[in-house]
Design an enzyme around this catalytic site. Structure first.
Site, PDB file in Angstrom:
ATOM      1  CD  GLU A  57      -3.051  -0.907   2.240  1.00  0.00           C
ATOM      2  OE1 GLU A  57      -2.642  -0.444   3.307  1.00  0.00           O
ATOM      3  OE2 GLU A  57      -4.194  -1.371   2.086  1.00  0.00           O
ATOM      4  CG  ASP A 201     -11.459   3.831 -21.731  1.00  0.00           C
ATOM      5  OD1 ASP A 201     -10.463   3.099 -21.894  1.00  0.00           O
ATOM      6  OD2 ASP A 201     -12.483   3.467 -21.114  1.00  0.00           O
ATOM      7  CB  THR A 228      -7.332  -2.735 -20.208  1.00  0.00           C
ATOM      8  OG1 THR A 228      -7.257  -2.928 -21.626  1.00  0.00           O
ATOM      9  CG2 THR A 228      -8.728  -2.281 -19.825  1.00  0.00           C
ATOM     10  CE  LYS A 231     -10.571  -4.604 -22.514  1.00  0.00           C
ATOM     11  NZ  LYS A 231     -11.623  -3.570 -22.496  1.00  0.00           N
ATOM     12  NE  ARG A 237      -9.024 -10.062 -17.061  1.00  0.00           N
ATOM     13  CZ  ARG A 237      -9.307 -10.300 -18.343  1.00  0.00           C
ATOM     14  NH1 ARG A 237      -8.655 -11.222 -19.013  1.00  0.00           N
ATOM     15  NH2 ARG A 237     -10.241  -9.612 -18.946  1.00  0.00           N
TER      16      ARG A 237
HETATM   17  C1  LIG Z   1     -12.427  -3.165 -21.397  1.00  0.00           C
HETATM   18  C2  LIG Z   1     -12.725  -1.740 -21.194  1.00  0.00           C
HETATM   19  C3  LIG Z   1     -12.761  -1.165 -19.911  1.00  0.00           C
HETATM   20  C4  LIG Z   1     -12.774  -1.967 -18.623  1.00  0.00           C
HETATM   21  O1  LIG Z   1     -11.872  -2.918 -18.428  1.00  0.00           O
HETATM   22  P1  LIG Z   1     -12.076  -4.096 -17.339  1.00  0.00           P
HETATM   23  O2  LIG Z   1     -10.663  -4.505 -17.086  1.00  0.00           O
HETATM   24  O3  LIG Z   1     -12.911  -5.116 -17.995  1.00  0.00           O
HETATM   25  O4  LIG Z   1     -12.714  -3.521 -16.127  1.00  0.00           O
HETATM   26  C5  LIG Z   1     -12.954   0.208 -19.819  1.00  0.00           C
HETATM   27  N1  LIG Z   1     -13.103   0.961 -20.907  1.00  0.00           N
HETATM   28  C6  LIG Z   1     -13.101   0.440 -22.155  1.00  0.00           C
HETATM   29  C7  LIG Z   1     -13.295   1.351 -23.318  1.00  0.00           C
HETATM   30  C8  LIG Z   1     -12.918  -0.919 -22.339  1.00  0.00           C
HETATM   31  O5  LIG Z   1     -12.944  -1.417 -23.575  1.00  0.00           O
END
Ligand SMILES: *Cc1c(COP(=O)(O)O)cnc(C)c1O
Length: 422
Positions: A57, A201, A228, A231, A237
């Site tokens: 933390e 995002d 993220t 992806k 993750r």
């Molecule tokens: C996948 C995604 C998220 C969230 O990711 P998680 O790890 O599934 O919580 C947020 N914004 C966008 C645009 C995404 O494609």
């Protein structure tokens, strides 16, 4: 087999068998869900490492527990590499997921009730962009822009009108299901006109920015980029908030102690590994190939008279209107392709008259297939299989034959991180 896995096999057959089953599933099928990928063996190793034992933390040099020599090294590495890869002034690598990273931005920079302008869910935005079913949707005043009904692309004049009508404190671009790139310059101009903070995002295309294959919002003066790490970036993750220095302290406080407790240091170690990979020439080539594969697959589907939202793609994904193309709803299309070991996901399309669990389309993406080494010629075979299945979803003999072909085909493409003997 690795000694830790041997011990799992000896002590917990149920979990071990499920793990082996999942390895087999990942090897035998073609993964086309645009948000999925195959991570690196080194990431799997760090994720399963002793860093999972450690509470950390706080931030490097300012922790609430002792014993932080190596966790500090790891988090500093991850932050420095993130700044280098994304050309930004500050990086927070602690968010436990993409959703948490977006929540940290909203809660750190805004007050409840403030207005946020973001893309509507059914037009390609994410749940965390203010969907009414999300907690953020009830905490903040989200205004949601929609895409142009004629060509399905973002209508920047309409975004500007929305922004002027109800001036937002934060404007978000970025998507979870939209097959085009974003005109960051236009978003930035609109934000400047109404005095809003800009956030992209990049959850889906963070890896494509890192690999230099798509535009970087920071080059257009954006304040924040969230992404993220699992992806297109191919990491563990997790999520990252990247931002200008002026937001650094608010963002850090918002992630911890505002929203989260102890960071997952095993994931942060794996993020550091991922970002080093992202600096390589090989990764640049990967990112380019993801786009080439997507265009090739989209063109091949169009040639077979499929109907794609916006008429094609300039990123890593396409959205097929399966009702218009094949007279099949997205759920049936997803199930039919599953039957031949091709994994896609049902997807609502703009102004979809059908409900989310039985929507009008599917989403197809190339990051995972490309990570496995598939190229443009392979996309042509994929298009043929997809098209044949969706045209005759009840032809059991044809589906069986395609399933065999797909499984044979998959033998040629080992999955990174899965041992061959598996
Ligand atoms: C996948 C995604 C998220 C969230 O990711 P998680 O790890 O599934 O919580 C947020 N914004 C966008 C645009 C995404 O494609």
């Amino acid at each position: 087999m690795d000694a830790n896995l041997k011990s799992l096999e000896a002590n917990d057959q149920e979990v071990f068998n499920a793990l082996k089953g999942e390895e087999r599933r990942q090897k035998m099928g073609i993964e086309l869900i645009p948000s999925e990928n195959y991570t690196y063996p080194e990431v799997l190793a760090t994720l399963g490492s002793v860093f999972t034992n450690k509470y950390a933390e706080g931030y490097p040099g300012r922790r609430y527990y002792g014993g932080q020599k190596y966790t500090d090294q790891i988090e500093n590495l991850a932050r420095d590499r993130a700044k280098a890869v994304f050309h930004c002034e500050h990086a927070n690598v602690q968010p436990l997921s993409g959703s948490a990273m977006n929540q940290a931005v909203y809660l750190g920079l805004l007050a409840p009730g403030d207005t946020i302008l973001a893309m509507d869910l059914s037009h390609g935005g994410h749940l965390t962009h203010g969907a009414p079913v999300s907690h953020m949707g009830s905490l903040f005043n989200f205004v949601r822009y929609v895409t142009n009904p004629v060509d399905g692309s973002i209508d920047y004049d309409q975004v500007r009108k929305d922004a002027l009508r109800q001036p937002p404190k934060l404007i978000i671009c970025g998507y979870t299901s939209y097959p085009r790139d974003i005109e960051y310059k236009k978003f930035k101009e609109i934000a400047d006109e109404v005095g809003a903070i800009t956030m992209a995002d990049a959850s889906h295309f963070g890896g494509l920015i890192a690999g230099g294959a798509m535009n970087n919002p920071f080059d257009f003066g954006f304040d924040l980029v969230t992404t993220t790490t699992h992806k297109s970036l191919r990491g563990p993750r997790g999520g990252m908030v990247l931002c200008k220095k002026e937001f650094a302290s608010k963002i850090d406080k918002s992630v911890f102690p505002g929203l989260q407790g102890g960071p997952h240091m095993n994931a942060i170690a794996a993020i550091a590994v991922t970002l080093k990979k992202a600096m390589s020439e090989e990764f640049k080539q990967y990112a380019r190939q993801v786009l080439v594969n997507a265009t090739t697959l989209a063109d091949a589907l169009l040639e077979r008279q499929a109907s794609l939202v916006t008429g094609g793609t300039d990123n890593h994904m396409m959205v097929v209107d399966t009702v218009a193309s094949y007279g099949l709803d997205g759920k049936l299309a997803e199930e039919t392709l599953d039957r031949v070991s091709i994994t896609t996901n049902k997807q609502i399309i703009p102004d979809d008259p059908n409900p989310p669990l039985k929507p009008s389309g599917i989403r197809i993406g190339t990051p995972a297939a490309t990570a496995r080494g598939m190229g443009a010629a392979d996309m042509l075979r994929l298009a043929e299989w997809i098209d044949t299945c969706l045209r005759a979803p009840k032809d059991e003999a044809s589906l069986d034959a395609i399933r065999n072909d797909v499984e044979d085909f998959c033998q040629m493409f080992p999955v990174p991180g899965i041992q061959v003997e598996g």
